[in-house]
Design a protein around this motif. Structure first.
Motif, mmCIF file in Angstrom:
data_model
loop_
_atom_site.group_PDB
_atom_site.id
_atom_site.type_symbol
_atom_site.label_atom_id
_atom_site.label_comp_id
_atom_site.label_asym_id
_atom_site.label_seq_id
_atom_site.Cartn_x
_atom_site.Cartn_y
_atom_site.Cartn_z
ATOM 1 N N ALA A 155 10.734 6.308 6.846
ATOM 2 C CA ALA A 155 10.197 5.620 8.033
ATOM 3 C C ALA A 155 9.844 4.172 7.726
ATOM 4 N N LYS A 156 10.369 3.627 6.652
ATOM 5 C CA LYS A 156 9.964 2.269 6.273
ATOM 6 C C LYS A 156 10.501 1.246 7.279
ATOM 7 N N PRO A 157 9.849 0.081 7.344
ATOM 8 C CA PRO A 157 10.251 -0.920 8.339
ATOM 9 C C PRO A 157 11.691 -1.409 8.142
ATOM 10 N N GLN A 158 12.281 -1.882 9.229
ATOM 11 C CA GLN A 158 13.651 -2.415 9.158
ATOM 12 C C GLN A 158 13.749 -3.554 8.159
ATOM 13 N N ARG A 159 12.687 -4.360 8.065
ATOM 14 C CA ARG A 159 12.703 -5.480 7.104
ATOM 15 C C ARG A 159 12.938 -4.978 5.675
ATOM 16 N N CYS A 160 12.289 -3.857 5.344
ATOM 17 C CA CYS A 160 12.461 -3.282 4.009
ATOM 18 C C CYS A 160 13.879 -2.721 3.861
ATOM 19 N N ARG A 161 14.427 -2.171 4.929
ATOM 20 C CA ARG A 161 15.768 -1.571 4.853
ATOM 21 C C ARG A 161 16.838 -2.636 4.613
ATOM 22 N N PRO A 184 0.817 -1.225 0.000
ATOM 23 C CA PRO A 184 0.000 0.000 0.000
ATOM 24 C C PRO A 184 0.852 1.277 0.000
ATOM 25 N N GLU A 185 2.108 1.174 0.398
ATOM 26 C CA GLU A 185 2.962 2.366 0.454
ATOM 27 C C GLU A 185 3.709 2.620 -0.860
ATOM 28 N N LEU A 186 3.551 1.733 -1.826
ATOM 29 C CA LEU A 186 4.246 1.914 -3.108
ATOM 30 C C LEU A 186 3.538 3.010 -3.906
ATOM 31 N N THR A 187 4.297 4.025 -4.321
ATOM 32 C CA THR A 187 3.692 5.143 -5.051
ATOM 33 C C THR A 187 3.622 4.809 -6.545
ATOM 34 N N LEU A 227 8.237 4.243 -6.267
ATOM 35 C CA LEU A 227 9.086 4.513 -5.106
ATOM 36 C C LEU A 227 8.320 4.220 -3.816
ATOM 37 N N CYS A 228 9.062 4.174 -2.709
ATOM 38 C CA CYS A 228 8.432 3.927 -1.410
ATOM 39 C C CYS A 228 7.890 5.251 -0.846
ATOM 40 N N GLY A 229 6.599 5.257 -0.528
ATOM 41 C CA GLY A 229 5.981 6.479 -0.015
ATOM 42 C C GLY A 229 6.355 6.797 1.419
ATOM 43 N N ILE A 230 6.986 5.850 2.110
ATOM 44 C CA ILE A 230 7.383 6.101 3.508
ATOM 45 C C ILE A 230 8.876 5.802 3.671
ATOM 46 N N HIS A 231 9.640 6.192 2.658
ATOM 47 C CA HIS A 231 11.052 5.784 2.617
ATOM 48 C C HIS A 231 11.797 6.072 3.929
#
Ligand code: SF4
Length: 211
Positions: free
Chosen positions: A56-62, A43-46, A50-54
């Motif tokens: 503040a994105k979760p550690q898993r995504c990082r 849901p955060e994919l624009t 790109l990531c819409g919450i780059h």
């Protein structure tokens, strides 16, 4: 996870070791997952990809594509691009992994540290679940017989009170997302299992949110 595999010890330490029948203990990895239909993007994919919450994105995504729940020497399979991934795999792409070592490792180390910190809570919860649910043990037994193991998805609401956080604040953030996903999956028969999950999780969280 098969008991003899390289990351089995780490998986059991960060998750749980479940003894099924009189057989050897089964290492069980316990991790949060995004429970979305395969065809539904995050849901955060624009729209521009790109990531819409780059920030503040979760550690898993990082930490992606690495996964700190596996031994560092076991990371190579995660580097194989999956369909739809836009990875730079050209010869000029910067090296990220060499000789079983993660080169840019700050996020990998942070994720491992967080997994270590939550391990006691996760293990206690898993032990209680297994002791109370014969169907769960049966499902684990079936998965444990498969050569590469398997995955089992459970609702996360049961563990919330044990995490010691602000459940009401969590519910306020999650309820709008769950309502949107429940609406999105309401009409499509192949999304029924997802809709059922969103609806049941909403029933558990909505009491924490003022009407
Ligand atoms: S980085 Fe994570 S939060 Fe951002 S769009 Fe991708 S999956 Fe979603």
């Amino acid at each position: 996870m098969p008991p003899g595999s390289r990351s089995a010890g780490l998986v059991a330490r960060l998750g749980a070791s479940v003894t099924i029948g009189r057989k050897k203990a089964l290492p069980v990895e316990i991790t949060a997952v995004a429970w979305l239909p395969e065809t539904t993007p995050c849901p955060e994919l624009t729209p521009d990809g790109l990531c819409g919450i780059h920030s503040a994105k979760p550690q898993r995504c990082r930490t992606m594509p690495f996964y700190a729940g596996r031994e560092e020497a076991d990371q190579a399979p995660f580097l194989l691009p999956r369909p739809g991934w836009q990875c730079d795999i050209s010869r000029t792409a910067p090296a990220v992994y060499d000789g079983g070592v993660v080169l840019d490792r700050a996020d990998f180390d942070t994720e491992r540290q967080r997994l270590e910190q939550q391990a006691d809570t996760i293990r206690a919860y898993a032990t209680r679940l297994v002791s109370q649910s014969a169907p769960l043990v049966r499902d684990l037994e079936v998965l444990g017989k498969r050569p590469g193991g398997g995955r089992l998805a459970l609702a996360f609401t049961g563990i919330l009170p044990r995490l010691g956080g602000d459940t009401a604040a969590f519910a306020r953030q999650q309820v709008p997302v769950l309502r949107a996903m429940a609406a999105l999956t309401a009409e499509t028969p192949e999304h029924r299992r997802f809709h059922t999950y969103y609806a049941s999780t909403l029933r558990a969280l909505e009491p924490f949110v003022p009407a």
